[in-house]
Design an enzyme around this catalytic site. Structure first.
Site, PDB file in Angstrom:
ATOM      1  N   ASP A 186       3.392  -3.294   3.388  1.00  0.00           N
ATOM      2  CA  ASP A 186       2.159  -3.826   2.463  1.00  0.00           C
ATOM      3  C   ASP A 186       2.933  -5.416   2.780  1.00  0.00           C
ATOM      4  OD1 ASP A 186       0.662  -5.301   1.000  1.00  0.00           O
ATOM      5  OD2 ASP A 186       1.165  -4.060  -0.927  1.00  0.00           O
TER       6      ASP A 186
ATOM      7  N   LYS B  69      -0.139 -15.458   3.379  1.00  0.00           N
ATOM      8  CA  LYS B  69      -1.290 -14.826   3.794  1.00  0.00           C
ATOM      9  C   LYS B  69      -2.667 -15.152   3.792  1.00  0.00           C
ATOM     10  CE  LYS B  69      -2.928  -9.999   2.796  1.00  0.00           C
ATOM     11  NZ  LYS B  69      -2.447  -8.918   2.052  1.00  0.00           N
TER      12      LYS B  69
ATOM     13  N   GLU C  13      -5.874  -2.115   3.377  1.00  0.00           N
ATOM     14  CA  GLU C  13      -5.291  -1.751   2.072  1.00  0.00           C
ATOM     15  C   GLU C  13      -5.759  -0.688   1.195  1.00  0.00           C
ATOM     16  OE1 GLU C  13      -4.759  -5.768   0.425  1.00  0.00           O
ATOM     17  OE2 GLU C  13      -3.631  -6.385   2.178  1.00  0.00           O
TER      18      GLU C  13
ATOM     19  N   ASP D 223      -9.079  -3.062  -5.383  1.00  0.00           N
ATOM     20  CA  ASP D 223      -7.710  -3.612  -5.027  1.00  0.00           C
ATOM     21  C   ASP D 223      -7.813  -5.304  -5.290  1.00  0.00           C
ATOM     22  OD1 ASP D 223      -5.435  -5.045  -3.837  1.00  0.00           O
ATOM     23  OD2 ASP D 223      -5.689  -3.855  -2.042  1.00  0.00           O
TER      24      ASP D 223
END
Ligand code: AMP
Length: 594
Positions: free
Chosen positions: A8, A70, A147, A169
């Site tokens: 992850d 990211k 994810e 999420d």
């Protein structure tokens, strides 16, 4: 059995997981921590710091430290760290390399393959950049998965019955919501929505501004203006924000945060959870709108959802649970650790690819519509900007779709195909992801002759577009210009060497050498079968899904092939299984295109 890491690669924190005794476990570092802060920096002596050490120095040396890289994945930007500049891929590679080493130390062996997760809403460029980062870190990225889907993979259904999950999420920098169906061991994403620029970092910014505004009102000095003070405060408000998940109010106390007339000023402020909730409510309302949209796309009501699963650190915020409960009339489930379940799901997917039976099988979807720009009626006007979808959003992967277009003039010499990703009818409002020029069309062809455009989107979300002149068979194809191809081989080698040097490899070859050792230690024959196992499972899932709309004749044939495929794979008759799988693929392909 080969170990494929599940990673992850988070905005704020990253996690690595692998399968042990048939279950995903999270690999801890020497100090026992499960997470690695996604922070990279260099110390004063130029030594690379990744994780907590880098996070610690972010306060003192923001110019030598980078967080939340990211958010920049897929961008052309360069990140300045001290004297040097790096691409977002290179910085992410430093994080991935650290996680790889952590897992290698835990297992005592070299590891070279990984499944890496990305937000469902990452576009092709962002996915490619992630793949590139893996490659730079010496990892073969065997699959990129979404994810929320990964989170669902760690969830073990309690019954045989069809379960529908809503996976919410909310991480540091991104938000995703997916509606996921688990039926007879197959996980299928029914729909997905989100925002790649919404998360806990935004809450920190809001709280920082709230605190600084009050401080400025009181003292006439703005501590945000000094980078070191801003950075210190950002860390302090983040900690306060987390405490507010458990406490009704908290205090932020920072000494010497600013100076006025040569005298130091301290900050000491109490924050009420209700005030904090007012600050972030509009952002959370946005997430609830996405939840509604995901339900609508999946053609489901809240009552038809069996469980709500929370993922990502920011989903610990009590207001998130409250809003979801109000909206969905469901108490969200907390049994899966929101910080760790994504990496664990990625490890489950890795095990499935390696042929280890650990849980449900994944069927992923494309989060964006892909299509071409063409001439046609756009809101009542004749326009050359009409977006014509080829693969619709939420189509299960892998997907192959074709459309026919027509030349505009007699004797047209070439067909220019521009490829876009997005949902707007006007192509120019969508993201342009590539183009293809088919030259040398038949010179005697009249206007209106057929041009066949075929899109193939694979499980990693990589798109191959083929364009053919129907009449002559003249064809050209392109795998989309993306971050990998733009990152030319020379600069990639250079980046690899730089990275190897930072990690004190004995020589720059060792990254490649590690990859080679691992590759030769796997059994090539077994490797093929292991990949097959996941292909067969995906094929079966697809076939079952198509049963409902197939004619009775096709459905009978498909059922027969499904049974035969299950029997032949179970009894290890690989040749027969291969043959039947091909027949079933053909039928599935035919029905999907019908
Ligand atoms: P992730 O990207 O999933 O690692 O999530 C990281 C984000 O979750 C960061 O913005 C953290 O500040 C936030 N976070 C972590 N723990 C909590 C908590 N207990 N309450 C609220 N936010 C949290």
């Amino acid at each position: 059995m080969e170990t494929i890491l599940g990673i992850d690669l988070g905005t704020t924190n990253s996690v690595v997981s692998l399968i042990q005794n048939g279950k995903p476990i999270v690999v801890r570092d020497g100090a026992g921590s499960t997470i690695l802060p996604s922070v990279v920096g260099f110390d004063q002596a130029g030594r690379l710091l990744v994780g907590q050490e880098a996070r610690n120095q972010a306060l003192l040396a923001p110019e030598r430290t980078v967080k939340s890289v990211k958010r920049q994945m897929g961008d052309e930007t360069k990140i300045t760290l001290g004297e040097q500049q790096y691409s977002p891929q290179e910085v992410s590679a430093m994080i991935l390399r650290t996680l790889k080493e952590r897992a290698e130390q835990a297992l005592g062996q070299t590891l070279s393959k990984a499944v890496i997760t990305v937000p469902a809403f990452f576009n092709d460029k962002q996915r490619q950049a992630t793949r590139e980062a893996g490659e730079l870190a010496g990892l073969e990225v065997v699959r990129i998965i979404n994810e929320p889907t990964a989170a669902a993979l760690t969830y073990e259904p309690h019954s045989e019955k069809n379960e529908r999950l809503l996976v919410y999420d909310l991480g540091g920098g991104t938000f995703d919501v997916s509606i996921v169906q688990i039926e007879r061991g197959v996980v299928e994403v029914l729909s997905s929505h989100g925002d790649t620029h919404l998360g806990g970092d935004d809450f920190d910014e809001l709280l920082l501004n709230y605190v600084c505004d009050q401080f400025e009102d009181e003292h006439g000095v703005d501590p945000r203006e000094t980078p070191a003070a801003r950075s210190r405060l950002l860390q302090a408000v983040e900690e306060a924000k987390k405490r507010l998940s458990d406490e009704a109010f908290t205090t932020i106390a920072e000494e010497f945060i600013a100076t006025k007339n040569g005298s130091p000023l301290n900050l000491n402020m109490e924050i009420d959870r209700l005030d904090y909730e007012d600050l972030i409510r509009s952002l959370l309302d946005k997430t609830v709108t996405c939840v509604d949209a995901a339900l609508e796309d999946a053609k489901l009501t809240a009552q038809q959802i069996d469980r709500v699963i929370l993922v990502g650190g920011s989903s610990r915020t009590p207001l998130v649970r409250q809003l979801l409960k109000d909206q969905l009339k469901h108490d969200p489930h907390l049994e899966v650790d929101p910080d760790l379940c994504v990496a664990m799901g990625a490890a489950v997917q890795g095990a499935l690819i390696a042929g280890v039976d650990v849980g449900p099988v994944l069927v992923d979807i494309t989060p964006h519509t892909l299509g071409v720009r063409c001439v046609g009626d756009l809101n009542g006007r004749y326009s050359d900007r009409l977006f014509s979808p080829v693969i619709q959003r939420n189509t299960p992967l892998p997907a192959v779709r074709s459309e026919i277009y027509y030349t505009g003039v007699d004797g047209q010499e070439a067909a220019q195909v521009e490829i876009y990703q997005g949902e707007h009818d006007d192509a120019t409002f969508n993201e342009r992801v590539g183009e293809l020029l088919l030259e040398g069309l038949a010179d005697d062809a009249d206007a209106g002759s057929e041009i066949l455009v075929r899109f193939h989107l694979n499980l990693d979300g990589i798109l191959t577009v083929a364009v053919a002149e129907r009449e002559t068979g003249l064809e050209k194809q392109v795998t989309l210009e993306n971050a990998i191809t733009r990152f030319r081989a020379s600069s990639r080698d250079e980046a690899k060497s730089k990275l190897a040097a930072m990690f004190n490899d004995s020589d720059t070859e060792s990254l490649g050498a590690a990859t080679r050792i691992a590759a030769t230690s796997t059994d090539p024959a077994g490797g093929d079968n292991r990949v097959e196992a996941s292909r067969v499972a995906e094929l079966l899932a697809k076939a079952r899904r198509l049963l409902a709309n197939a004619s009775s004749e096709d459905a009978d044939e498909m059922r027969e092939l499904i049974v035969q495929l299950q029997e032949s794979t179970a009894s290890g008759e690989t040749d027969r299984a291969e043959l039947i799988a091909d027949q079933l693929s053909d039928l599935v392909f035919y029905l999907e295109d019908a």
